[in-house]
Design a protein around this motif. Sequence first.
Motif, PDB file in Angstrom:
ATOM      1  N   ARG A 264       0.840  -1.199   0.000  1.00 14.52           N
ATOM      2  CA  ARG A 264       0.000   0.000   0.000  1.00 14.52           C
ATOM      3  C   ARG A 264       0.869   1.240   0.000  1.00 14.52           C
ATOM      4  O   ARG A 264       1.877   1.281   0.701  1.00 14.52           O
ATOM      5  CB  ARG A 264      -0.865   0.013   1.259  1.00 14.52           C
ATOM      6  CG  ARG A 264      -2.141  -0.756   1.072  1.00 14.52           C
ATOM      7  CD  ARG A 264      -3.040  -0.529   2.245  1.00 14.52           C
ATOM      8  NE  ARG A 264      -3.901   0.621   2.031  1.00 14.52           N
ATOM      9  CZ  ARG A 264      -5.107   0.728   2.578  1.00 14.52           C
ATOM     10  NH1 ARG A 264      -5.563  -0.221   3.345  1.00 14.52           N
ATOM     11  NH2 ARG A 264      -5.850   1.778   2.346  1.00 14.52           N
ATOM     12  N   ALA A 266       2.551   4.547   0.948  1.00 19.36           N
ATOM     13  CA  ALA A 266       2.758   5.269   2.203  1.00 19.36           C
ATOM     14  C   ALA A 266       4.051   6.057   2.035  1.00 19.36           C
ATOM     15  O   ALA A 266       4.892   5.687   1.205  1.00 19.36           O
ATOM     16  CB  ALA A 266       2.873   4.286   3.365  1.00 19.36           C
ATOM     17  N   LEU A 288      -1.550  11.686  -0.732  1.00 20.18           N
ATOM     18  CA  LEU A 288      -0.224  11.113  -0.487  1.00 20.18           C
ATOM     19  C   LEU A 288       0.839  12.209  -0.476  1.00 20.18           C
ATOM     20  O   LEU A 288       1.751  12.180   0.364  1.00 20.18           O
ATOM     21  CB  LEU A 288       0.097  10.035  -1.532  1.00 20.18           C
ATOM     22  CG  LEU A 288       1.434   9.318  -1.321  1.00 20.18           C
ATOM     23  CD1 LEU A 288       1.509   8.654   0.057  1.00 20.18           C
ATOM     24  CD2 LEU A 288       1.662   8.268  -2.410  1.00 20.18           C
ATOM     25  N   ALA A 291       0.721  13.596   2.916  1.00 16.29           N
ATOM     26  CA  ALA A 291       1.312  12.683   3.909  1.00 16.29           C
ATOM     27  C   ALA A 291       2.832  12.655   3.767  1.00 16.29           C
ATOM     28  O   ALA A 291       3.559  12.609   4.772  1.00 16.29           O
ATOM     29  CB  ALA A 291       0.732  11.278   3.734  1.00 16.29           C
ATOM     30  N   GLN A 292       3.332  12.694   2.535  1.00 20.59           N
ATOM     31  CA  GLN A 292       4.785  12.714   2.322  1.00 20.59           C
ATOM     32  C   GLN A 292       5.388  13.989   2.911  1.00 20.59           C
ATOM     33  O   GLN A 292       6.442  13.953   3.551  1.00 20.59           O
ATOM     34  CB  GLN A 292       5.099  12.631   0.825  1.00 20.59           C
ATOM     35  CG  GLN A 292       4.803  11.260   0.226  1.00 20.59           C
ATOM     36  CD  GLN A 292       4.908  11.283  -1.295  1.00 20.59           C
ATOM     37  OE1 GLN A 292       4.324  12.138  -1.952  1.00 20.59           O
ATOM     38  NE2 GLN A 292       5.659  10.350  -1.846  1.00 20.59           N
TER      39      GLN A 292
END
Length: 536
Positions: A264, A266, A288, A291-292
């Motif tokens: 997945r 991440a 994403l 999140a990064q």
Amino acid sequence: MDAHTVTVTATATATPDAAPGSDGGAILDFATPFNAAVPFIDRHIGEGRGAKPAILTTEGGEVGYARLAAEVNRYGNALRGLGIAPGERVLMVVKDCPEFFFVFWGAIKAGIVPVPLNTLLTGKDYAYMIDDSAAAAIVWSPEYDGAVGEALAQADHAPAHLLPQDRAAALAAAAPDALEPYPSEAGDDCFWLYSSGSTGFPKGTIHRHRDMVVTSRQYGVDVLGVREDDICFSAAKLFFAYGLGNAMTFPLWVGATAVLAAERPAPQMTFDIFDRFRPTLYFGVPTLYAAQLAAIDGGAACDMASVRWCVSAGEALPADIFRRWRDQTGTTILDGIGSTEALHIFISNRPDMQKPGTSGRTVPGYEARIVGEDGAPAAAGETGTLQIRGGSTARAYWNQPEKTAATMLDDGWLDTGDTYRTDEDGCYVYEGRSDDMMKVGGIWTSPVEIEACLIGHPKVLEAAIVGRADDAGLLKPEAWVVRADGVADDEAALQRELHDHVKASLAPYKYPRWWNFVDALPKTATGKIQRFKLRS
Ligand code: 3UK
């Protein structure tokens, strides 16, 4: 013209500052017969790329172009050997791995129609797709044994051939490695993708042999500049039209290399891939990227030196993420809007022109127009529904004449269901959906489906789901719940119970991130929930 070839009779003429809706772009002529597997797979052998890696995997796998072509032939022969006829559907619940390419292209080369499915779905979702498609076969990776097993038990239709991945591999290993391409035409049905709808029932979106060629050339080559020495890494998986282009058709079109990861997506996993594979093109989704950035802010190392361009699609990229990403990594994100129905990106920012907070301008070869509620073109700068036209749009939805007629309009126009306006620079600005659908992490989420799940819980009388922006400016589901009569549980306990109920019933990204317990929901005179009132 030789069979199965494409010739380009014009190249992109639209300049970076061409007016919105201006045409130009490659004009592609397809030979008859035309089977897409020939230019995407077989062509590379004659062009001397047999030993070049087509696929690298995080598990250490490498598949060269010669082996890819041989495996495609074996899988095509294996499917045909089972008695599956041209035009019949093969469902794929397959993770990102080389076998995805083998099954997909093997089917196409044999004239069979592959249907990649979202691997995050539940048994109930797959049962619907098995029945809807009346598939002749289903192929799945071992990770999905449970969900596929449930689906087969629930479905009314039984696919004649059940092919767990190791069985498909064994059949292929025993099959010959030569296969004549099925003599299809460029406009014949080639593959389907399921597109989600606001009622929660997905629609089988039928794409033709020519469609992958059009997206690879018009967006991949002419806008993004994909080339033979590229290494493409897409955090979006192959079962999305977005990932299918990014990590399969674009690299295969130019003889480049794709990096596949079954895990997945991440932040740390993407950073490890940047270090290990040195990709030159990176494809992500706004959630994403956010999140990064949070991981980088938290001290994680992210070396993007190998990456020429980053791409974002699936939902609008907030301008703030564009700027912070450039500051932190030194690379530029090109935001573009695409759809399952159009197959890939049709309006986009470009290497030579980015306007943060907008989707950019039309990809040469596509036309766009914004229409008002009466269906007439809106005046410049006015908000309306975005319609587009181009050579990659789907032929129809399977067995859904009314939805097809409502979306695939006369003269080749496609209604996107998105509300847009153009700004003073002719860039397209996203303003929301024309329906209540929302994108969560780039994946469609229907409020109706989550509401139905909540209402299925005995402690819930009524429920409404709306999209609410999180700190990064990205939509996530928010729940408004009316308790059933006599339910006096405290909010925290009830919230936990309902959270667990949704998590156990629906795909993992669909759970509400915020909860409100109220006495009544706002309704119209006809009893329809007024979600817009809850949003404000
Ligand atoms: C929304 C965007 C604002 C928009 C897709 C690239 O997302 C893809 O396909 P889907 O069928 O969804 C399509 C819908 O998603 N959307 C997508 N990109 C953007 N909204 N800005 C964007 N950049 O509502 C659109 O109608 O899942 C994306 C390539 C292929 C795709 N299929």
